[in-house]
Design a protein around this motif. Structure first.
Motif, PDB file in Angstrom:
ATOM      1  N   LEU A   1       7.236  43.413  45.582  1.00 13.14           N
ATOM      2  CA  LEU A   1       6.251  44.367  46.075  1.00 13.14           C
ATOM      3  C   LEU A   1       6.863  45.755  46.254  1.00 13.14           C
ATOM      4  O   LEU A   1       6.162  46.758  46.293  1.00 13.14           O
ATOM      5  N   LYS A   2       8.182  45.821  46.320  1.00 10.52           N
ATOM      6  CA  LYS A   2       8.849  47.097  46.562  1.00 10.52           C
ATOM      7  C   LYS A   2       8.639  48.043  45.378  1.00 10.52           C
ATOM      8  O   LYS A   2       8.685  47.608  44.228  1.00 10.52           O
ATOM      9  N   PRO A   3       8.424  49.333  45.653  1.00 15.37           N
ATOM     10  CA  PRO A   3       8.277  50.299  44.556  1.00 15.37           C
ATOM     11  C   PRO A   3       9.556  50.373  43.740  1.00 15.37           C
ATOM     12  O   PRO A   3      10.658  50.163  44.266  1.00 15.37           O
ATOM     13  N   ILE A   4       9.419  50.673  42.449  1.00 15.38           N
ATOM     14  CA  ILE A   4      10.572  50.618  41.545  1.00 15.38           C
ATOM     15  C   ILE A   4      10.536  51.761  40.531  1.00 15.38           C
ATOM     16  O   ILE A   4       9.454  52.175  40.086  1.00 15.38           O
ATOM     17  N   ILE A   5      11.699  52.287  40.201  1.00 16.04           N
ATOM     18  CA  ILE A   5      11.860  53.160  39.043  1.00 16.04           C
ATOM     19  C   ILE A   5      13.033  52.634  38.228  1.00 16.04           C
ATOM     20  O   ILE A   5      13.885  51.901  38.747  1.00 16.04           O
ATOM     21  N   TYR A   6      13.075  53.023  36.967  1.00 18.27           N
ATOM     22  CA  TYR A   6      14.099  52.518  36.055  1.00 18.27           C
ATOM     23  C   TYR A   6      14.992  53.654  35.568  1.00 18.27           C
ATOM     24  O   TYR A   6      14.523  54.753  35.290  1.00 18.27           O
ATOM     25  N   ILE A   7      16.285  53.357  35.492  1.00 17.59           N
ATOM     26  CA  ILE A   7      17.261  54.290  34.950  1.00 17.59           C
ATOM     27  C   ILE A   7      17.711  53.772  33.596  1.00 17.59           C
ATOM     28  O   ILE A   7      18.257  52.671  33.493  1.00 17.59           O
ATOM     29  N   ALA A   8      17.466  54.555  32.549  1.00 19.56           N
ATOM     30  CA  ALA A   8      17.973  54.214  31.222  1.00 19.56           C
ATOM     31  C   ALA A   8      19.366  54.823  31.103  1.00 19.56           C
ATOM     32  O   ALA A   8      19.500  56.035  30.974  1.00 19.56           O
ATOM     33  N   ASN A   9      20.394  53.979  31.184  1.00 24.72           N
ATOM     34  CA  ASN A   9      21.766  54.483  31.051  1.00 24.72           C
ATOM     35  C   ASN A   9      22.080  54.598  29.564  1.00 24.72           C
ATOM     36  O   ASN A   9      22.292  53.602  28.874  1.00 24.72           O
ATOM     37  N   LEU A  10      22.092  55.833  29.087  1.00 25.10           N
ATOM     38  CA  LEU A  10      22.266  56.116  27.671  1.00 25.10           C
ATOM     39  C   LEU A  10      23.699  56.559  27.373  1.00 25.10           C
ATOM     40  O   LEU A  10      24.508  56.756  28.272  1.00 25.10           O
ATOM     41  N   GLY A  11      23.987  56.739  26.118  1.00 23.18           N
ATOM     42  CA  GLY A  11      25.250  57.321  25.699  1.00 23.18           C
ATOM     43  C   GLY A  11      24.986  58.691  25.075  1.00 23.18           C
ATOM     44  O   GLY A  11      23.843  59.161  25.036  1.00 23.18           O
ATOM     45  N   LEU A  12      26.046  59.344  24.618  1.00 22.86           N
ATOM     46  CA  LEU A  12      25.886  60.595  23.882  1.00 22.86           C
ATOM     47  C   LEU A  12      25.725  60.280  22.405  1.00 22.86           C
ATOM     48  O   LEU A  12      26.153  59.221  21.929  1.00 22.86           O
ATOM     49  N   ASN A  13      25.107  61.188  21.653  1.00 19.97           N
ATOM     50  CA  ASN A  13      24.922  60.940  20.231  1.00 19.97           C
ATOM     51  C   ASN A  13      26.252  61.014  19.485  1.00 19.97           C
ATOM     52  O   ASN A  13      27.293  61.326  20.070  1.00 19.97           O
ATOM     53  N   ALA A  14      26.214  60.720  18.228  1.00 20.00           N
ATOM     54  CA  ALA A  14      27.450  60.577  17.448  1.00 20.00           C
ATOM     55  C   ALA A  14      28.318  61.828  17.491  1.00 20.00           C
ATOM     56  O   ALA A  14      29.547  61.752  17.518  1.00 20.00           O
ATOM     57  N   SER A  15      27.697  63.000  17.520  1.00 20.68           N
ATOM     58  CA  SER A  15      28.468  64.245  17.545  1.00 20.68           C
ATOM     59  C   SER A  15      28.935  64.601  18.948  1.00 20.68           C
ATOM     60  O   SER A  15      29.757  65.503  19.132  1.00 20.68           O
ATOM     61  N   GLY A  16      28.418  63.861  19.955  1.00 22.14           N
ATOM     62  CA  GLY A  16      28.855  64.080  21.328  1.00 22.14           C
ATOM     63  C   GLY A  16      28.281  65.306  21.990  1.00 22.14           C
ATOM     64  O   GLY A  16      28.715  65.699  23.074  1.00 22.14           O
ATOM     65  N   ASP A  17      27.254  65.939  21.383  1.00 20.75           N
ATOM     66  CA  ASP A  17      26.724  67.185  21.944  1.00 20.75           C
ATOM     67  C   ASP A  17      25.310  67.035  22.483  1.00 20.75           C
ATOM     68  O   ASP A  17      24.621  68.023  22.716  1.00 20.75           O
ATOM     69  N   GLY A  18      24.872  65.808  22.698  1.00 18.92           N
ATOM     70  CA  GLY A  18      23.532  65.601  23.247  1.00 18.92           C
ATOM     71  C   GLY A  18      23.304  64.147  23.603  1.00 18.92           C
ATOM     72  O   GLY A  18      24.048  63.260  23.181  1.00 18.92           O
ATOM     73  N   ILE A  19      22.266  63.887  24.399  1.00 17.77           N
ATOM     74  CA  ILE A  19      21.956  62.528  24.828  1.00 17.77           C
ATOM     75  C   ILE A  19      21.354  61.747  23.666  1.00 17.77           C
ATOM     76  O   ILE A  19      20.523  62.257  22.915  1.00 17.77           O
ATOM     77  N   ASP A  20      21.780  60.500  23.529  1.00 16.58           N
ATOM     78  CA  ASP A  20      21.304  59.634  22.458  1.00 16.58           C
ATOM     79  C   ASP A  20      20.046  58.892  22.919  1.00 16.58           C
ATOM     80  O   ASP A  20      20.120  57.818  23.504  1.00 16.58           O
ATOM     81  N   TYR A  21      18.871  59.516  22.695  1.00 14.45           N
ATOM     82  CA  TYR A  21      17.601  58.869  23.025  1.00 14.45           C
ATOM     83  C   TYR A  21      17.292  57.855  21.924  1.00 14.45           C
ATOM     84  O   TYR A  21      16.546  58.132  20.987  1.00 14.45           O
ATOM     85  N   ASN A  22      17.852  56.667  22.055  1.00 10.48           N
ATOM     86  CA  ASN A  22      17.840  55.705  20.963  1.00 10.48           C
ATOM     87  C   ASN A  22      16.697  54.701  21.069  1.00 10.48           C
ATOM     88  O   ASN A  22      15.840  54.788  21.953  1.00 10.48           O
ATOM     89  N   ILE A  23      16.726  53.729  20.178  1.00  7.16           N
ATOM     90  CA  ILE A  23      15.675  52.713  20.140  1.00  7.16           C
ATOM     91  C   ILE A  23      15.627  51.889  21.421  1.00  7.16           C
ATOM     92  O   ILE A  23      14.568  51.442  21.862  1.00  7.16           O
ATOM     93  N   HIS A  24      16.789  51.707  22.079  1.00  4.25           N
ATOM     94  CA  HIS A  24      16.809  50.944  23.334  1.00  4.25           C
ATOM     95  C   HIS A  24      16.024  51.668  24.417  1.00  4.25           C
ATOM     96  O   HIS A  24      15.367  51.035  25.248  1.00  4.25           O
ATOM     97  N   PHE A  25      16.095  52.999  24.426  1.00  2.33           N
ATOM     98  CA  PHE A  25      15.344  53.806  25.381  1.00  2.33           C
ATOM     99  C   PHE A  25      13.843  53.611  25.160  1.00  2.33           C
ATOM    100  O   PHE A  25      13.071  53.420  26.112  1.00  2.33           O
ATOM    101  N   ASP A  26      13.423  53.630  23.899  1.00  2.00           N
ATOM    102  CA  ASP A  26      12.010  53.407  23.575  1.00  2.00           C
ATOM    103  C   ASP A  26      11.566  52.005  23.984  1.00  2.00           C
ATOM    104  O   ASP A  26      10.458  51.811  24.505  1.00  2.00           O
ATOM    105  N   GLU A  27      12.437  51.023  23.780  1.00  2.00           N
ATOM    106  CA  GLU A  27      12.113  49.638  24.153  1.00  2.00           C
ATOM    107  C   GLU A  27      11.929  49.502  25.662  1.00  2.00           C
ATOM    108  O   GLU A  27      11.036  48.787  26.128  1.00  2.00           O
ATOM    109  N   LEU A  28      12.778  50.200  26.415  1.00  2.00           N
ATOM    110  CA  LEU A  28      12.673  50.134  27.869  1.00  2.00           C
ATOM    111  C   LEU A  28      11.355  50.729  28.344  1.00  2.00           C
ATOM    112  O   LEU A  28      10.667  50.147  29.195  1.00  2.00           O
TER     113      LEU A  28
END
Length: 365
Positions: A199-226
Protein backbone atom coordinates in the motif's frame (compact mmCIF):
# COMPACT_ATOMS: atom_id res chain seq x y z
CA UNK A 1 8.04 15.86 10.21
CA UNK A 2 9.95 12.61 10.52
CA UNK A 3 8.94 10.65 7.42
CA UNK A 4 11.34 8.31 5.70
CA UNK A 5 11.71 6.71 2.26
CA UNK A 6 13.22 3.24 2.08
CA UNK A 7 15.63 2.49 -0.78
CA UNK A 8 15.01 -1.10 -1.85
CA UNK A 9 16.16 -3.40 -4.62
CA UNK A 10 17.70 -6.74 -5.50
CA UNK A 11 21.40 -7.28 -4.75
CA UNK A 12 23.91 -5.59 -7.11
CA UNK A 13 21.49 -3.08 -8.63
CA UNK A 14 23.36 0.01 -7.35
CA UNK A 15 21.20 0.63 -4.29
CA UNK A 16 24.01 1.32 -1.84
CA UNK A 17 25.94 3.33 -4.43
CA UNK A 18 22.89 5.53 -4.81
CA UNK A 19 22.50 5.90 -1.05
CA UNK A 20 26.17 6.85 -0.68
CA UNK A 21 25.79 9.46 -3.42
CA UNK A 22 22.68 10.92 -1.75
CA UNK A 23 24.27 11.26 1.67
CA UNK A 24 27.48 12.78 0.30
CA UNK A 25 25.63 15.25 -1.89
CA UNK A 26 23.28 16.71 0.70
CA UNK A 27 25.11 16.79 4.01
CA UNK A 28 23.16 19.00 6.39
CA UNK A 29 24.27 22.41 7.59
CA UNK A 30 25.72 22.91 11.07
CA UNK A 31 22.37 23.83 12.59
CA UNK A 32 21.22 20.25 12.02
CA UNK A 33 24.35 18.14 11.68
CA UNK A 34 24.33 15.37 9.13
CA UNK A 35 23.13 12.35 11.04
CA UNK A 36 23.82 8.74 10.30
CA UNK A 37 21.05 7.88 12.72
CA UNK A 38 21.83 4.23 12.13
CA UNK A 39 24.58 2.93 9.82
CA UNK A 40 22.10 2.94 6.94
CA UNK A 41 19.99 6.06 7.55
CA UNK A 42 20.69 9.56 6.27
CA UNK A 43 18.87 12.90 6.57
CA UNK A 44 19.39 15.12 3.52
CA UNK A 45 18.39 18.59 2.41
CA UNK A 46 15.63 19.08 -0.16
CA UNK A 47 16.84 21.19 -3.12
CA UNK A 48 14.58 24.25 -3.31
CA UNK A 49 15.62 27.37 -5.21
CA UNK A 50 12.95 29.35 -3.31
CA UNK A 51 15.06 29.07 -0.16
CA UNK A 52 18.06 30.52 -1.96
CA UNK A 53 16.01 33.40 -3.40
CA UNK A 54 14.49 34.25 -0.01
CA UNK A 55 17.95 34.17 1.56
CA UNK A 56 19.28 36.66 -0.99
CA UNK A 57 16.31 38.96 -0.41
CA UNK A 58 16.25 38.82 3.40
CA UNK A 59 19.98 38.33 4.09
CA UNK A 60 19.43 36.44 7.38
CA UNK A 61 22.06 35.25 9.82
CA UNK A 62 21.32 31.63 8.86
CA UNK A 63 19.31 29.55 6.42
CA UNK A 64 17.69 26.18 7.11
CA UNK A 65 16.39 23.90 4.36
CA UNK A 66 13.64 21.30 4.52
CA UNK A 67 14.87 17.73 4.90
CA UNK A 68 13.91 14.21 3.94
CA UNK A 69 15.16 10.92 5.36
CA UNK A 70 16.39 7.93 3.35
CA UNK A 71 16.98 4.42 4.67
CA UNK A 72 19.22 1.99 2.78
CA UNK A 73 17.43 -1.34 3.22
CA UNK A 74 19.06 -4.76 2.92
CA UNK A 75 18.93 -6.37 -0.53
CA UNK A 76 15.98 -8.63 -1.20
CA UNK A 77 15.91 -12.03 -2.85
CA UNK A 78 13.07 -14.22 -4.05
CA UNK A 79 11.44 -15.89 -1.05
CA UNK A 80 11.99 -12.96 1.33
CA UNK A 81 8.41 -13.20 2.57
CA UNK A 82 9.26 -16.74 3.70
CA UNK A 83 12.47 -15.63 5.41
CA UNK A 84 14.94 -16.30 2.58
CA UNK A 85 18.18 -14.30 2.64
CA UNK A 86 17.72 -11.16 4.72
CA UNK A 87 14.00 -11.24 3.97
CA UNK A 88 12.74 -10.73 7.49
CA UNK A 89 15.09 -7.78 7.99
CA UNK A 90 14.12 -6.33 4.61
CA UNK A 91 10.41 -6.55 5.32
CA UNK A 92 10.60 -5.18 8.86
CA UNK A 93 12.73 -2.24 7.72
CA UNK A 94 10.43 -1.35 4.86
CA UNK A 95 7.42 -1.65 7.18
CA UNK A 96 8.94 1.20 9.19
CA UNK A 97 9.22 3.43 6.10
CA UNK A 98 6.53 5.73 4.72
CA UNK A 99 7.36 5.32 1.02
CA UNK A 100 9.43 3.07 -1.23
CA UNK A 101 12.19 4.07 -3.64
CA UNK A 102 12.93 0.95 -5.71
CA UNK A 103 16.24 0.82 -7.58
CA UNK A 104 16.13 -1.31 -10.73
CA UNK A 105 19.24 -2.27 -12.68
CA UNK A 106 19.08 -1.03 -16.27
CA UNK A 107 22.76 -1.34 -17.23
CA UNK A 108 24.90 -4.16 -18.62
CA UNK A 109 28.21 -4.93 -16.91
CA UNK A 110 29.81 -8.36 -17.07
CA UNK A 111 31.90 -7.53 -14.01
CA UNK A 112 28.82 -7.11 -11.81
CA UNK A 113 26.86 -10.31 -11.37
CA UNK A 114 23.07 -10.10 -11.45
CA UNK A 115 21.47 -12.31 -8.81
CA UNK A 116 19.25 -13.91 -11.49
CA UNK A 117 21.93 -14.09 -14.18
CA UNK A 118 20.68 -11.39 -16.55
CA UNK A 119 19.37 -7.82 -16.65
CA UNK A 120 15.57 -7.91 -16.82
CA UNK A 121 13.75 -4.94 -15.20
CA UNK A 122 10.25 -6.42 -15.63
CA UNK A 123 11.24 -9.62 -13.82
CA UNK A 124 13.08 -7.71 -11.08
CA UNK A 125 10.09 -5.46 -10.39
CA UNK A 126 7.80 -8.48 -10.24
CA UNK A 127 10.08 -10.23 -7.73
CA UNK A 128 9.84 -7.38 -5.24
CA UNK A 129 6.16 -6.73 -5.93
CA UNK A 130 5.31 -10.36 -5.23
CA UNK A 131 7.31 -10.49 -2.00
CA UNK A 132 5.46 -7.44 -0.69
CA UNK A 133 2.15 -8.94 -1.84
CA UNK A 134 2.88 -12.29 -0.17
CA UNK A 135 3.72 -10.54 3.08
CA UNK A 136 0.48 -8.54 2.97
CA UNK A 137 -1.54 -11.62 2.05
CA UNK A 138 -0.31 -13.37 5.19
CA UNK A 139 -1.52 -10.45 7.32
CA UNK A 140 -4.88 -10.30 5.53
CA UNK A 141 -5.57 -14.01 5.93
CA UNK A 142 -4.81 -13.90 9.64
CA UNK A 143 -7.03 -10.85 10.04
CA UNK A 144 -9.91 -12.55 8.19
CA UNK A 145 -9.75 -15.48 10.60
CA UNK A 146 -9.91 -13.10 13.54
CA UNK A 147 -12.52 -10.65 12.29
CA UNK A 148 -14.87 -13.38 10.97
CA UNK A 149 -15.72 -14.38 14.56
CA UNK A 150 -16.49 -10.77 15.45
CA UNK A 151 -18.65 -10.40 12.35
CA UNK A 152 -20.65 -13.49 13.33
CA UNK A 153 -21.20 -11.89 16.73
CA UNK A 154 -22.41 -8.68 14.99
CA UNK A 155 -19.73 -6.51 16.59
CA UNK A 156 -19.88 -2.94 15.31
CA UNK A 157 -17.89 -2.44 12.10
CA UNK A 158 -16.77 -6.07 11.91
CA UNK A 159 -18.82 -6.98 8.84
CA UNK A 160 -17.54 -3.98 6.88
CA UNK A 161 -13.96 -4.79 7.81
CA UNK A 162 -14.41 -8.45 6.89
CA UNK A 163 -15.79 -7.48 3.48
CA UNK A 164 -12.83 -5.15 2.91
CA UNK A 165 -10.32 -7.81 3.94
CA UNK A 166 -11.90 -10.30 1.56
CA UNK A 167 -11.58 -7.76 -1.26
CA UNK A 168 -7.92 -7.30 -0.40
CA UNK A 169 -7.33 -11.05 -0.37
CA UNK A 170 -8.97 -11.46 -3.77
CA UNK A 171 -6.81 -8.72 -5.28
CA UNK A 172 -3.58 -9.92 -3.66
CA UNK A 173 -4.18 -13.47 -4.91
CA UNK A 174 -4.41 -11.98 -8.41
CA UNK A 175 -1.01 -10.33 -7.89
CA UNK A 176 -2.39 -6.79 -7.46
CA UNK A 177 -0.70 -4.50 -4.96
CA UNK A 178 -3.06 -2.85 -2.47
CA UNK A 179 -2.01 0.62 -3.68
CA UNK A 180 -3.38 -0.33 -7.14
CA UNK A 181 -6.76 -1.50 -5.85
CA UNK A 182 -9.73 0.84 -6.18
CA UNK A 183 -9.98 1.81 -2.51
CA UNK A 184 -11.62 4.94 -1.12
CA UNK A 185 -9.68 7.37 1.06
CA UNK A 186 -11.67 6.19 4.08
CA UNK A 187 -10.81 2.56 3.32
CA UNK A 188 -7.12 3.38 2.99
CA UNK A 189 -7.25 5.27 6.27
CA UNK A 190 -8.85 2.28 8.00
CA UNK A 191 -5.92 0.13 6.84
CA UNK A 192 -3.19 2.41 8.18
CA UNK A 193 -2.61 0.41 11.37
CA UNK A 194 -1.72 -2.72 9.39
CA UNK A 195 1.31 -1.09 7.70
CA UNK A 196 0.70 -3.01 4.48
CA UNK A 197 3.83 -3.01 2.35
CA UNK A 198 2.13 -2.99 -1.05
CA UNK A 199 0.00 0.00 0.00
CA UNK A 200 3.00 2.29 0.47
CA UNK A 201 3.57 4.86 -2.29
CA UNK A 202 6.42 3.95 -4.63
CA UNK A 203 8.72 5.45 -7.25
CA UNK A 204 11.30 3.64 -9.36
CA UNK A 205 14.93 4.49 -10.02
CA UNK A 206 16.33 3.27 -13.33
CA UNK A 207 20.04 2.84 -12.62
CA UNK A 208 21.55 3.37 -16.05
CA UNK A 209 25.06 3.47 -17.44
CA UNK A 210 26.76 5.96 -19.75
CA UNK A 211 26.63 5.44 -23.50
CA UNK A 212 29.51 3.91 -25.41
CA UNK A 213 31.29 7.24 -25.91
CA UNK A 214 30.88 8.06 -22.22
CA UNK A 215 29.42 11.52 -22.88
CA UNK A 216 25.77 10.92 -22.08
CA UNK A 217 23.26 8.71 -20.28
CA UNK A 218 22.45 5.42 -22.00
CA UNK A 219 18.63 5.47 -22.21
CA UNK A 220 18.55 1.87 -23.36
CA UNK A 221 15.97 -0.83 -23.99
CA UNK A 222 16.03 -1.81 -20.29
CA UNK A 223 14.87 1.71 -19.39
CA UNK A 224 11.96 1.39 -21.82
CA UNK A 225 11.09 -2.04 -20.38
CA UNK A 226 11.01 -0.64 -16.86
CA UNK A 227 8.67 2.19 -17.81
CA UNK A 228 6.28 -0.30 -19.40
CA UNK A 229 6.47 -2.64 -16.40
CA UNK A 230 5.42 -0.08 -13.77
CA UNK A 231 2.14 0.98 -15.38
CA UNK A 232 2.56 4.74 -15.40
CA UNK A 233 4.28 5.15 -12.03
CA UNK A 234 7.15 7.61 -11.75
CA UNK A 235 10.51 6.42 -13.10
CA UNK A 236 13.61 8.53 -12.49
CA UNK A 237 16.71 7.82 -14.63
CA UNK A 238 20.01 7.95 -12.72
CA UNK A 239 23.59 6.84 -13.25
CA UNK A 240 24.55 6.04 -9.65
CA UNK A 241 28.32 6.05 -10.25
CA UNK A 242 28.04 9.34 -12.15
CA UNK A 243 26.15 10.84 -9.18
CA UNK A 244 28.92 9.71 -6.81
CA UNK A 245 31.40 11.69 -8.89
CA UNK A 246 29.16 14.76 -8.77
CA UNK A 247 28.87 14.51 -4.99
CA UNK A 248 32.56 15.32 -4.58
CA UNK A 249 32.41 18.52 -6.66
CA UNK A 250 31.77 22.11 -5.62
CA UNK A 251 28.47 23.68 -6.72
CA UNK A 252 30.22 25.52 -9.57
CA UNK A 253 32.11 22.44 -10.73
CA UNK A 254 28.95 20.38 -10.48
CA UNK A 255 27.03 22.78 -12.70
CA UNK A 256 29.80 22.79 -15.32
CA UNK A 257 29.92 18.99 -15.22
CA UNK A 258 26.15 18.71 -15.70
CA UNK A 259 26.20 21.16 -18.61
CA UNK A 260 28.93 19.14 -20.31
CA UNK A 261 26.46 16.22 -20.34
CA UNK A 262 23.55 18.42 -21.45
CA UNK A 263 21.75 18.13 -18.09
CA UNK A 264 19.97 20.89 -16.15
CA UNK A 265 20.04 19.15 -12.77
CA UNK A 266 21.43 15.98 -11.28
CA UNK A 267 19.32 12.86 -11.07
CA UNK A 268 19.79 12.94 -7.30
CA UNK A 269 18.32 16.42 -6.92
CA UNK A 270 15.34 15.26 -8.94
CA UNK A 271 15.04 12.10 -6.83
CA UNK A 272 15.11 13.99 -3.54
CA UNK A 273 12.41 16.42 -4.71
CA UNK A 274 10.24 13.62 -6.11
CA UNK A 275 10.59 11.62 -2.89
CA UNK A 276 9.53 14.66 -0.86
CA UNK A 277 6.41 14.88 -3.02
CA UNK A 278 5.83 11.11 -2.88
CA UNK A 279 5.72 11.31 0.92
CA UNK A 280 2.92 13.85 0.58
CA UNK A 281 5.07 16.67 1.91
CA UNK A 282 5.09 20.38 1.14
CA UNK A 283 6.94 23.44 2.43
CA UNK A 284 6.01 26.68 4.10
CA UNK A 285 8.53 29.38 5.03
CA UNK A 286 9.33 31.71 7.88
CA UNK A 287 11.64 34.65 7.29
CA UNK A 288 13.34 37.38 9.26
CA UNK A 289 16.74 38.91 10.00
CA UNK A 290 17.79 35.96 12.14
CA UNK A 291 16.64 33.10 9.94
CA UNK A 292 15.05 32.00 6.69
CA UNK A 293 13.64 28.51 7.21
CA UNK A 294 11.77 25.95 5.16
CA UNK A 295 9.32 23.97 7.29
CA UNK A 296 8.04 20.58 6.17
CA UNK A 297 4.34 19.80 6.57
CA UNK A 298 1.95 17.14 5.39
CA UNK A 299 -0.28 18.30 2.54
CA UNK A 300 -3.77 19.08 3.84
CA UNK A 301 -2.65 20.29 7.26
CA UNK A 302 -4.38 23.36 8.68
CA UNK A 303 -2.69 26.46 10.05
CA UNK A 304 -2.72 25.47 13.77
CA UNK A 305 -1.15 22.10 12.97
CA UNK A 306 1.58 23.77 10.94
CA UNK A 307 2.17 26.22 13.77
CA UNK A 308 2.63 23.22 16.07
CA UNK A 309 5.51 22.01 13.90
CA UNK A 310 7.49 24.99 15.16
CA UNK A 311 6.37 24.63 18.78
CA UNK A 312 3.41 23.00 20.52
CA UNK A 313 2.65 26.30 22.27
CA UNK A 314 2.03 27.89 18.87
CA UNK A 315 -0.71 25.35 18.17
CA UNK A 316 -2.28 25.45 21.64
CA UNK A 317 -2.52 29.25 21.69
CA UNK A 318 -3.09 29.78 17.95
CA UNK A 319 -4.84 33.06 17.07
CA UNK A 320 -4.12 33.57 13.37
CA UNK A 321 -1.48 33.13 10.67
CA UNK A 322 -0.29 36.21 8.82
CA UNK A 323 0.33 34.76 5.37
CA UNK A 324 1.96 35.97 2.16
CA UNK A 325 2.34 33.77 -0.92
CA UNK A 326 5.90 33.19 -2.07
CA UNK A 327 5.14 34.64 -5.51
CA UNK A 328 3.74 37.87 -4.03
CA UNK A 329 6.69 38.17 -1.65
CA UNK A 330 9.23 37.86 -4.46
CA UNK A 331 7.35 39.90 -7.06
CA UNK A 332 6.70 42.82 -4.71
CA UNK A 333 10.16 42.81 -3.15
CA UNK A 334 9.68 41.59 0.39
CA UNK A 335 7.48 41.41 3.47
CA UNK A 336 6.67 45.08 3.98
CA UNK A 337 6.04 45.73 0.30
CA UNK A 338 3.62 42.78 0.16
CA UNK A 339 1.80 44.09 3.25
CA UNK A 340 1.58 47.58 1.78
CA UNK A 341 0.09 46.11 -1.40
CA UNK A 342 -2.58 44.29 0.60
CA UNK A 343 -1.16 40.86 -0.15
CA UNK A 344 -0.79 39.81 3.49
CA UNK A 345 -3.74 37.60 4.49
CA UNK A 346 -4.95 36.89 8.01
CA UNK A 347 -5.80 33.18 8.04
CA UNK A 348 -7.72 31.39 10.80
CA UNK A 349 -7.92 27.91 12.27
CA UNK A 350 -9.60 26.33 9.24
CA UNK A 351 -7.05 27.56 6.69
CA UNK A 352 -5.37 24.72 4.76
CA UNK A 353 -1.73 25.74 4.38
CA UNK A 354 -0.43 25.85 0.81
CA UNK A 355 3.04 24.98 -0.48
CA UNK A 356 5.09 28.18 -0.61
CA UNK A 357 3.16 30.14 2.01
CA UNK A 358 5.33 32.54 4.01
CA UNK A 359 3.84 32.61 7.50
CA UNK A 360 3.99 34.44 10.80
CA UNK A 361 1.95 32.80 13.57
CA UNK A 362 0.22 34.86 16.24
CA UNK A 363 -0.64 33.01 19.44
CA UNK A 364 -1.52 33.45 23.11
CA UNK A 365 1.44 32.77 25.36
Amino acid sequence: MALTAGIVGLPNVGKSTLFNAITKTKVLAANYPFATIDPNVGVVEVPDERVEILTKMVNPKKTIHATVEFTDIAGLVKGASKGEGLGNQFLSNIRNCDAIVEVVRCFEDGNIIHVDGSVNPKRDVEVIDLELIFSDLDIVEKRIDKIAKKAQANEEGARDELALMKRLKEGLLEGISIRDMNLSDDEKKSLSSFCFLSLKPIIYIANLGLNASGDGIDYNIHFDELKKAVNGKKVIPIVAEFECELADLSDEEKQEFLESYGLEESGLDNLIKETYDLLGLATYFTEGPDEVRAWTFKKGMKAPECAGIIHTDFQKGFIRAETISYDDFVTLGGNQQARDAGKMRSEGKDYVVQDGDIMLFRFNR
